[in-house]
Design a protein around this motif. Structure first.
Motif, PDB file in Angstrom:
ATOM      1  N   THR A  35       0.885  -1.168   0.124  1.00  0.00           N
ATOM      2  CA  THR A  35      -0.073   0.014   0.031  1.00  0.00           C
ATOM      3  C   THR A  35       0.940   1.169  -0.139  1.00  0.00           C
ATOM      4  O   THR A  35       1.981   1.255   0.482  1.00  0.00           O
ATOM      5  CB  THR A  35      -0.980  -0.116   1.160  1.00  0.00           C
ATOM      6  OG1 THR A  35      -1.741   1.307   1.045  1.00  0.00           O
ATOM      7  CG2 THR A  35      -0.203  -0.263   2.633  1.00  0.00           C
ATOM      8  N   ARG A  91      -4.908   7.540  -0.733  1.00  0.00           N
ATOM      9  CA  ARG A  91      -4.656   6.390  -1.687  1.00  0.00           C
ATOM     10  C   ARG A  91      -4.428   5.067  -0.909  1.00  0.00           C
ATOM     11  O   ARG A  91      -5.176   4.220  -1.047  1.00  0.00           O
ATOM     12  CB  ARG A  91      -3.511   6.472  -2.554  1.00  0.00           C
ATOM     13  CG  ARG A  91      -3.300   5.521  -3.451  1.00  0.00           C
ATOM     14  CD  ARG A  91      -4.251   5.166  -4.678  1.00  0.00           C
ATOM     15  NE  ARG A  91      -4.288   6.438  -5.453  1.00  0.00           N
ATOM     16  CZ  ARG A  91      -5.265   6.457  -6.530  1.00  0.00           C
ATOM     17  NH1 ARG A  91      -6.338   5.490  -6.429  1.00  0.00           N
ATOM     18  NH2 ARG A  91      -5.292   7.203  -7.384  1.00  0.00           N
ATOM     19  N   THR A  94      -7.653   3.749   0.805  1.00  0.00           N
ATOM     20  CA  THR A  94      -8.611   3.234  -0.049  1.00  0.00           C
ATOM     21  C   THR A  94      -7.948   1.659  -0.569  1.00  0.00           C
ATOM     22  O   THR A  94      -8.913   0.886  -0.828  1.00  0.00           O
ATOM     23  CB  THR A  94      -8.842   3.864  -1.327  1.00  0.00           C
ATOM     24  OG1 THR A  94      -7.735   4.465  -2.209  1.00  0.00           O
ATOM     25  CG2 THR A  94      -9.425   5.290  -0.972  1.00  0.00           C
ATOM     26  N   GLN A  95      -6.830   1.669  -0.519  1.00  0.00           N
ATOM     27  CA  GLN A  95      -6.233   0.206  -0.873  1.00  0.00           C
ATOM     28  C   GLN A  95      -6.331  -0.606   0.228  1.00  0.00           C
ATOM     29  O   GLN A  95      -6.804  -1.805  -0.091  1.00  0.00           O
ATOM     30  CB  GLN A  95      -4.586   0.538  -1.244  1.00  0.00           C
ATOM     31  CG  GLN A  95      -4.186   1.371  -2.501  1.00  0.00           C
ATOM     32  CD  GLN A  95      -2.892   1.560  -2.610  1.00  0.00           C
ATOM     33  OE1 GLN A  95      -2.236   1.549  -1.387  1.00  0.00           O
ATOM     34  NE2 GLN A  95      -2.535   1.850  -3.779  1.00  0.00           N
ATOM     35  N   GLN A  97      -8.464  -0.805   2.453  1.00  0.00           N
ATOM     36  CA  GLN A  97     -10.119  -1.187   2.641  1.00  0.00           C
ATOM     37  C   GLN A  97     -10.602  -1.677   1.350  1.00  0.00           C
ATOM     38  O   GLN A  97     -11.797  -2.126   1.382  1.00  0.00           O
ATOM     39  CB  GLN A  97     -10.632   0.250   3.110  1.00  0.00           C
ATOM     40  CG  GLN A  97     -10.496   0.760   4.597  1.00  0.00           C
ATOM     41  CD  GLN A  97     -11.517   1.970   4.877  1.00  0.00           C
ATOM     42  OE1 GLN A  97     -12.427   2.614   4.124  1.00  0.00           O
ATOM     43  NE2 GLN A  97     -11.340   1.967   6.272  1.00  0.00           N
ATOM     44  N   ALA A  98      -9.723  -1.708   0.328  1.00  0.00           N
ATOM     45  CA  ALA A  98     -10.051  -2.143  -0.828  1.00  0.00           C
ATOM     46  C   ALA A  98     -11.547  -1.432  -1.224  1.00  0.00           C
ATOM     47  O   ALA A  98     -12.510  -2.257  -2.055  1.00  0.00           O
ATOM     48  CB  ALA A  98     -10.427  -3.900  -0.905  1.00  0.00           C
ATOM     49  N   LEU A  99     -11.498  -0.180  -1.303  1.00  0.00           N
ATOM     50  CA  LEU A  99     -12.797   0.680  -1.633  1.00  0.00           C
ATOM     51  C   LEU A  99     -12.815   0.878  -3.155  1.00  0.00           C
ATOM     52  O   LEU A  99     -11.734   0.859  -3.677  1.00  0.00           O
ATOM     53  CB  LEU A  99     -12.599   1.885  -1.126  1.00  0.00           C
ATOM     54  CG  LEU A  99     -12.832   2.243   0.438  1.00  0.00           C
ATOM     55  CD1 LEU A  99     -12.570   3.660   0.907  1.00  0.00           C
ATOM     56  CD2 LEU A  99     -14.175   1.558   0.819  1.00  0.00           C
ATOM     57  N   PRO A 100     -13.961   0.482  -3.677  1.00  0.00           N
ATOM     58  CA  PRO A 100     -14.022   0.578  -5.323  1.00  0.00           C
ATOM     59  C   PRO A 100     -14.086   2.053  -5.538  1.00  0.00           C
ATOM     60  O   PRO A 100     -15.059   2.681  -5.282  1.00  0.00           O
ATOM     61  CB  PRO A 100     -15.307  -0.568  -5.630  1.00  0.00           C
ATOM     62  CG  PRO A 100     -16.146  -0.249  -4.367  1.00  0.00           C
ATOM     63  CD  PRO A 100     -15.104  -0.402  -3.080  1.00  0.00           C
ATOM     64  N   LEU A 101     -13.197   2.558  -6.295  1.00  0.00           N
ATOM     65  CA  LEU A 101     -13.354   4.075  -6.568  1.00  0.00           C
ATOM     66  C   LEU A 101     -13.956   4.318  -7.886  1.00  0.00           C
ATOM     67  O   LEU A 101     -13.802   3.406  -8.712  1.00  0.00           O
ATOM     68  CB  LEU A 101     -11.869   4.680  -6.355  1.00  0.00           C
ATOM     69  CG  LEU A 101     -11.350   4.616  -5.080  1.00  0.00           C
ATOM     70  CD1 LEU A 101     -10.033   5.274  -5.175  1.00  0.00           C
ATOM     71  CD2 LEU A 101     -11.771   5.622  -4.039  1.00  0.00           C
ATOM     72  N   SER A 102     -14.882   5.335  -8.029  1.00  0.00           N
ATOM     73  CA  SER A 102     -14.996   5.641  -9.336  1.00  0.00           C
ATOM     74  C   SER A 102     -14.061   6.150  -9.863  1.00  0.00           C
ATOM     75  O   SER A 102     -12.966   6.820  -9.424  1.00  0.00           O
ATOM     76  CB  SER A 102     -16.291   6.549  -9.161  1.00  0.00           C
ATOM     77  OG  SER A 102     -15.536   7.953  -8.853  1.00  0.00           O
ATOM     78  N   ARG A 103     -14.151   6.155 -11.382  1.00  0.00           N
ATOM     79  CA  ARG A 103     -13.127   7.038 -12.242  1.00  0.00           C
ATOM     80  C   ARG A 103     -12.913   8.108 -11.853  1.00  0.00           C
ATOM     81  O   ARG A 103     -11.501   8.599 -11.813  1.00  0.00           O
ATOM     82  CB  ARG A 103     -13.494   6.687 -13.804  1.00  0.00           C
ATOM     83  CG  ARG A 103     -13.459   4.989 -14.516  1.00  0.00           C
ATOM     84  CD  ARG A 103     -13.987   4.900 -15.824  1.00  0.00           C
ATOM     85  NE  ARG A 103     -13.566   6.052 -16.516  1.00  0.00           N
ATOM     86  CZ  ARG A 103     -12.949   5.955 -17.783  1.00  0.00           C
ATOM     87  NH1 ARG A 103     -13.067   4.533 -18.088  1.00  0.00           N
ATOM     88  NH2 ARG A 103     -12.511   6.854 -18.359  1.00  0.00           N
ATOM     89  N   ASP A 106     -10.616   8.221  -8.488  1.00  0.00           N
ATOM     90  CA  ASP A 106      -9.514   7.713  -8.854  1.00  0.00           C
ATOM     91  C   ASP A 106      -8.497   8.853  -9.419  1.00  0.00           C
ATOM     92  O   ASP A 106      -7.603   9.258  -9.118  1.00  0.00           O
ATOM     93  CB  ASP A 106      -9.641   6.426  -9.643  1.00  0.00           C
ATOM     94  CG  ASP A 106      -8.309   5.653  -9.544  1.00  0.00           C
ATOM     95  OD1 ASP A 106      -7.654   5.607  -8.605  1.00  0.00           O
ATOM     96  OD2 ASP A 106      -7.674   5.328 -11.030  1.00  0.00           O
TER      97      ASP A 106
END
Length: 142
Positions: A35, A91, A94-95, A97-103, A106
């Motif tokens: 991370t 960053r 979010t890594q 927590q494995a959060l799915p980020l919108s484009r 990101d």
């Protein structure tokens, strides 16, 4: 000189805090992968603490502290480095927590990190010009 020491010390404390946060947060979240959180500690210690300690040595017997370029460097750099550290933290969280980020999200994180890198580059170029004016272009002391 005192101002440079204070800045250096603040970056040291921030670097230590980010290192502790990285270790404890990843342990708490049972995260074992890579991370960007791990880079926050190093960036703050090296680009913050060590740089300003070295600059203290440069300023000891020179005109660097009075240089207008050096003052511009201080302002720009001390905006850019905390911004970069904040983006590394965002960053990294979010890594972990494995959060799915919108484009868009990101791109916003990457863009802000990129801007902070550009600002640091500009600040370092200004610093080099200030050092050149004080050490290379100045007349030797007799």
């Amino acid at each position: 000189m005192k101002k440079l020491w204070r800045i250096s010390f603040i970056y040291l404390l921030a670097g230590i805090a980010s290192g502790v946060f990285y270790r404890e947060y990843t342990k708490y979240m049972a995260f074992g992968g890579r991370t960007t959180l791990s880079f926050t500690h190093v960036h703050l210690i090296v680009l913050g603490t060590l740089l300003f300690l070295v600059l203290m040595l440069f300023c000891k017997d020179s005109c660097l502290l009075q240089s207008r370029k050096f003052k511009v460097f201080l302002i720009l750099y001390n905006i850019a480095l905390p911004l970069m550290a904040a983006m590394l933290l965002v960053r990294g969280i979010t890594q972990v927590q494995a959060l799915p980020l919108s484009r868009g999200a990101d791109a916003a994180i990457s863009g802000t990190a990129g801007i902070s890198h550009i600002m640091i580059t500009a600040a370092l170029v200004i610093l080099m010009l200030a050092i050149k004016n004080c050490f290379v272009d100045s007349k030797p002391h007799s």
